[in-house]
Design a protein around this motif. Structure first.
Motif, mmCIF file in Angstrom:
data_model
loop_
_atom_site.group_PDB
_atom_site.id
_atom_site.type_symbol
_atom_site.label_atom_id
_atom_site.label_comp_id
_atom_site.label_asym_id
_atom_site.label_seq_id
_atom_site.Cartn_x
_atom_site.Cartn_y
_atom_site.Cartn_z
ATOM 1 N N LEU A 228 0.831 -1.201 0.000
ATOM 2 C CA LEU A 228 0.000 0.000 0.000
ATOM 3 C C LEU A 228 0.867 1.252 0.000
ATOM 4 N N ILE A 231 2.099 1.801 -3.555
ATOM 5 C CA ILE A 231 1.037 2.270 -4.442
ATOM 6 C C ILE A 231 0.725 3.738 -4.181
ATOM 7 N N SER A 334 -3.427 0.255 -10.588
ATOM 8 C CA SER A 334 -3.241 0.611 -9.180
ATOM 9 C C SER A 334 -4.469 0.244 -8.364
ATOM 10 N N LEU A 338 -4.280 -2.168 -5.248
ATOM 11 C CA LEU A 338 -4.793 -1.700 -3.960
ATOM 12 C C LEU A 338 -5.806 -2.680 -3.395
ATOM 13 N N SER A 342 -5.219 -4.720 0.434
ATOM 14 C CA SER A 342 -6.051 -4.129 1.476
ATOM 15 C C SER A 342 -7.023 -5.175 2.008
ATOM 16 N N ALA A 350 -8.889 2.324 2.252
ATOM 17 C CA ALA A 350 -7.686 2.299 1.418
ATOM 18 C C ALA A 350 -7.874 3.169 0.179
ATOM 19 N N PHE A 354 -6.050 6.600 -1.123
ATOM 20 C CA PHE A 354 -5.589 6.728 -2.506
ATOM 21 C C PHE A 354 -6.069 8.052 -3.107
#
Length: 409
Positions: A228, A231, A334, A338, A342, A350, A354
């Motif tokens: 995470l 990302i 992405s 993700l 997560s 999450a 982002f």
């Protein structure tokens, strides 16, 4: 015959869009995201229409952006804890109220500090439809179709961004910036409530957090996930690069004698992104997503180099289309990464983090690039964007192992 087979194959790949309840939430999300595409331009026009300076307009717009970056994760956390329906309904009702307060503070020439505070609060009431939609895809779409759903999501989110400025222009021409702000707010309200009351949203099981006293601990653990972190970092750097490009394009167009062509160049960039996102729906990424993500970031940085060497507006439109091609695909990949890094009960949170990384990165890229443009011109702004894109790809390469599948607690 070949064309017919291709059409049938594409329909099968996009079959998730016609699943029961899905068209409604897709439309709701597009409608509810309009404030994101309309508000920044509307605030600039609103503040300027009252006779205030561009400095004040920039500060109000920046405050709104900061509010999104800081407060949207809190809304996403609330969705994971209490469910999408109640949170979206509350924010949907609050959004027009806070927007009206912001409008009044500008029109009544309230102290700038109060106007900035009103902008932050208004941004905090924007319903987190993006994170909610991406979390919902994880629940209703399974298998390889999930990657295609994320590709569609990355493409669809371009729609309000493109349509928003056109709607603002039409509304301001026919009415006023204040009316445009209120219409944007009610579009957000309608989208949020339409999404919240959808049967498919109510039917999706929601896992509650274990206890209120460990919520902060769980969020710290979420942000401590190496994948995470990679990302969010790479996405923030790419957002900074995009913000620098967005600011450098008008400077390039103005320097070449046609400021109005900036819209055409940015539109070409968005068109390339949409094309790239739709093309990604034909690709299966289940096994090689980390490699695909790294490649997408590297291609983004590589194609952006062309922005530095182009010297005419027609060629800049062509190059902008090429530079836009990897944008939606990298976002879609992405999303998939993700999702895999997560836990299910924190997926909306999450995606909220982002969104915050993207918003904050875009604002930071624009702010830093502004100083370069003022002193050195558009070429340096584009070089700054290339450097940020290259740094994003480098971070991804150095932390490649963190993106590999692992058990998520």
């Amino acid at each position: 015959m070949i064309a017919m087979r291709g059409e049938i194959g594409y329909r099968r790949r996009m079959a998730f869009l016609v699943e029961p309840g899905v068209p409604r939430v897709v439309v709701a999300t597009m409608l509810g995201r309009l404030p994101m595409g309309m508000t920044s331009l509307t605030l600039i026009l609103l503040v300027r229409s009252g006779g205030d300076s561009y400095v004040d307009a920039g500060l109000v717009t920046a405050a709104f952006t900061v509010g999104i970056a800081l407060l949207q994760p809190l809304a996403a956390i609330a969705v994971d804890r209490y469910g999408a329906s109640p949170v979206l309904c509350v924010l949907g009702v609050a959004l027009p109220v806070t927007m009206i307060l912001l409008l009044l503070s500008v029109n009544l020439h309230a102290p700038l500090v109060l106007t900035l505070l009103a902008a932050v609060v208004a941004a905090g009431t924007l319903p987190p439809l993006g994170p909610c939609m991406r979390a919902l895809w994880r629940q209703v779409v399974k298998g390889p179709a999930l990657d295609r759903a994320y590709a569609f999501e990355a493409t669809a989110q371009q729609g309000p961004v493109i349509a928003g400025p056109f709607l603002v222009t039409a509304l301001v021409y026919c009415t006023s910036a204040g009316v445009a702000l209120i219409i944007a707010a009610f579009a957000g309200t309608m989208g949020a409530i339409l999404f919240a009351k959808a049967p498919i949203v109510a039917a999706v099981a929601r896992t509650r957090s274990r206890a209120a006293d460990i919520v902060v601990t769980e969020h710290v653990r979420l942000l401590a996930q190496p994948g995470l972190q990679t990302i969010l970092t790479t996405s923030a750097l790419m957002a900074m690069s995009a913000g620098a490009i967005t600011l450098s394009v008008p400077a390039f167009a103005e320097g070449h004698g046609s400021a109005a062509s900036a819209g055409l160049i940015l539109g070409s960039f968005a068109a390339g992104s949409i094309f790239g996102g739709m093309a990604l729906t034909f690709v299966r990424l289940r096994a090689d997503t980390p490699f695909a993500y790294t490649a997408a970031l590297a291609v983004s940085a590589g194609t952006a180099v062309l922005l530095v060497v182009v010297n005419t507006i027609p060629w800049m439109m062509v190059v902008a289309w090429a530079v836009g091609l990897p944008t939606a695909p990298s976002a879609a990949i992405s999303f998939a990464l993700l999702n895999r890094h997560s836990p299910a009960h924190r997926i909306t949170t999450a995606f909220g983090f982002f969104n915050s990384a993207i918003t904050g990165g875009t604002a930071a890229g624009s702010a830093l690039c502004g100083a370069l443009l003022q002193s050195f011109g558009s070429a340096w702004g584009f070089m700054f964007a290339v450097g940020l894109g290259g740094l994003s790809a480098l971070v991804c390469i150095l932390r490649y192992r963190s993106l590999q599948p692992r058990k998520i607690c």
